[in-house]
Scaffold this active site. Structure first.
Site, PDB file in Angstrom:
ATOM      1  N   ASN A   9       0.562  -1.175   0.010  1.00 21.08           N
ATOM      2  CA  ASN A   9      -0.155   0.000   0.284  1.00 21.08           C
ATOM      3  C   ASN A   9       0.568   1.324  -0.076  1.00 21.08           C
ATOM      4  OD1 ASN A   9      -1.747   2.204   0.616  1.00 21.08           O
ATOM      5  ND2 ASN A   9      -2.275   1.368   2.515  1.00 21.08           N
ATOM      6  N   LYS A  11       0.253   4.222  -0.252  1.00 19.67           N
ATOM      7  CA  LYS A  11      -0.682   5.420   0.519  1.00 19.67           C
ATOM      8  C   LYS A  11      -0.615   6.787  -0.315  1.00 19.67           C
ATOM      9  CE  LYS A  11       0.254   3.525   5.000  1.00 19.67           C
ATOM     10  NZ  LYS A  11       0.058   3.540   6.579  1.00 19.67           N
ATOM     11  N   HIS A  95      -9.305   1.046   4.756  1.00 24.35           N
ATOM     12  CA  HIS A  95      -8.011   0.466   5.779  1.00 24.35           C
ATOM     13  C   HIS A  95      -8.723   1.885   6.697  1.00 24.35           C
ATOM     14  CE1 HIS A  95      -4.078   2.051   6.374  1.00 24.35           C
ATOM     15  NE2 HIS A  95      -3.725   1.280   6.035  1.00 24.35           N
ATOM     16  N   GLU A  97      -7.075   4.625   8.285  1.00 18.35           N
ATOM     17  CA  GLU A  97      -6.397   5.038   7.952  1.00 18.35           C
ATOM     18  C   GLU A  97      -8.278   6.264   7.019  1.00 18.35           C
ATOM     19  OE1 GLU A  97      -2.407   5.215   6.015  1.00 18.35           O
ATOM     20  OE2 GLU A  97      -2.088   4.566   7.447  1.00 18.35           O
ATOM     21  N   GLU A 167      -5.470  -5.240   9.968  1.00 19.53           N
ATOM     22  CA  GLU A 167      -5.008  -4.711  10.703  1.00 19.53           C
ATOM     23  C   GLU A 167      -4.751  -3.865  11.864  1.00 19.53           C
ATOM     24  OE1 GLU A 167      -2.678  -3.501   6.392  1.00 19.53           O
ATOM     25  OE2 GLU A 167      -4.279  -2.254   7.017  1.00 19.53           O
ATOM     26  N   GLY A 173       2.414   1.571  10.932  1.00 21.71           N
ATOM     27  CA  GLY A 173       3.007   2.928  10.740  1.00 21.71           C
ATOM     28  C   GLY A 173       3.597   3.074  12.032  1.00 21.71           C
ATOM     29  N   SER A 212       3.050  -2.581  10.720  1.00 21.74           N
ATOM     30  CA  SER A 212       4.893  -2.430  10.863  1.00 21.74           C
ATOM     31  C   SER A 212       5.399  -3.908  10.109  1.00 21.74           C
ATOM     32  CB  SER A 212       4.656  -2.610  12.363  1.00 21.74           C
ATOM     33  OG  SER A 212       4.354  -0.926  12.610  1.00 21.74           O
ATOM     34  N   GLY A 233       2.828  -1.270   4.476  1.00 21.66           N
ATOM     35  CA  GLY A 233       2.168   0.282   3.910  1.00 21.66           C
ATOM     36  C   GLY A 233       4.023   0.320   3.958  1.00 21.66           C
TER      37      GLY A 233
HETATM   38  C1  PEP Z   1      -1.349  -0.029   6.094  1.00 17.27           C
HETATM   39  O1  PEP Z   1      -1.100   1.403   5.708  1.00 17.27           O
HETATM   40  O2  PEP Z   1      -1.893  -0.956   6.341  1.00 17.27           O
HETATM   41  C2  PEP Z   1      -0.339  -0.528   6.918  1.00 17.27           C
HETATM   42  C3  PEP Z   1       0.190  -2.118   7.875  1.00 17.27           C
HETATM   43  O3  PEP Z   1       1.166   0.529   6.674  1.00 17.27           O
HETATM   44  P1  PEP Z   1       2.711  -0.144   7.531  1.00 17.27           P
HETATM   45  O4  PEP Z   1       3.181  -1.593   7.095  1.00 17.27           O
HETATM   46  O5  PEP Z   1       3.652   1.015   7.709  1.00 17.27           O
HETATM   47  O6  PEP Z   1       2.042   0.048   9.721  1.00 17.27           O
END
Ligand code: PEP
Length: 257
Positions: A9, A11, A95, A97, A167, A173, A212, A233
């Site tokens: 992703n 973003k 998601h 976000e 998630e 993040g 992460s 991400g």
């Molecule tokens: C995501 O955006 O779906 C995500 C899991 O981000 P990250 O890997 O940066 O934690």
């Protein structure tokens, strides 16, 4: 039995030119990987250009959201038919976000999921609890509520066409991933939810972990029985790191000489 899937992703990162360069690098690093399904989700404006780079390869392209109406007076929105027309095969929906910054509700996510399915896009539907919810012992209840709200209206055959991503909001993040056993516990809950509604679907449904994920923790996470891949991400913006995560999903039996 379930093919691993690793999705990146991107973003709100990278210009169109930078997205094309990343796609080309990924193709170079991962074009020969046969054992893992790979997917990247650039911004809307880069979808067409990235899809042109990846067309006819083993790397697929996804969008990060869609609007449920196919067309009309909806300024600023992008629909499922427009996404399929530029070569998307999947779309990330719900998601955290989107939920947090843009107010996406369960009902809206449900409409987006139905629109994706109607256009033949694979919805990757995200669920996850906040840290406060986890600390309050409400993880299972929150996940159940999100599954019910976003997927409760689907028929078994529609459920067969989706991917669910767990998630935890506190892991996205932050650099702090859920531990493999902690993630597995929720994945088992999610599979049980699907089994209760569509027993014939649950064993084949792919459940991704996101939060992460990096090359240093992906093998342990993907080694859990109900974790079938990752939604990545930050680490997906670095081609070598993402390639290492993908390779960690290759079953051990395929890496032995
Ligand atoms: C995501 O955006 O779906 C995500 C899991 O981000 P990250 O890997 O940066 O934690």
């Amino acid at each position: 039995m379930r093919r691993p899937l690793v999705a990146g992703n991107w973003k709100l990162h990278k210009t169109v030119a930078e997205s094309v360069a990343l796609a080309e690098e990924l193709l170079h690093l991962l074009g020969e990987v046969r054992e893992v399904d790979i997917l990247v989700a650039p911004t809307f404006v880069a979808l067409d250009a990235v899809a042109r780079v990846l067309r006819g390869t083993r790397l697929a392209v996804a969008a990060q959201n869609l609007f449920w109406e196919p067309a009309g007076a909806y300024t600023g929105e992008v629909s499922a038919p427009l996404l399929t027309a530029v070569g998307c095969s999947a779309v990330i929906l719900g998601h955290s976000e989107r939920r947090q910054h843009f107010g996406d509700s369960e009902a809206q996510i449900s409409r987006r999921v139905q629109a994706a399915l109607a256009s033949g896009l694979t919805p990757i539907v995200c669920v996850g609890e906040t840290l406060a919810e986890r600390r309050a012992g409400r993880t299972a209840a929150i996940i159940g509520q999100q599954l019910e709200g976003t997927l409760g209206a689907l028929t078994p055959s529609e459920l067969r066409s989706i991917v669910i991503a767990y998630e935890p909001v506190w892991a996205i993040g932050t650099g702090v991933s859920a531990g493999p056993a902690q993630a597995q516990e929720v994945h088992a809950l999610i599979r049980a939810w699907v089994r209760a509604r569509a027993p014939e679907v649950s064993a084949a449904l792919r459940l991704l972990y996101g939060g992460s994920v990096k090359a240093s923790n992906s093998a342990a996470l993907l080694g859990e029985p109900d974790i079938d891949g990752a939604l990545v991400g930050g680490a997906s913006l670095d081609a070598r790191e993402f390639a290492a995560i993908v390779r960690s999903g290759v079953p051990a039996s395929c890496t032995q000489p």
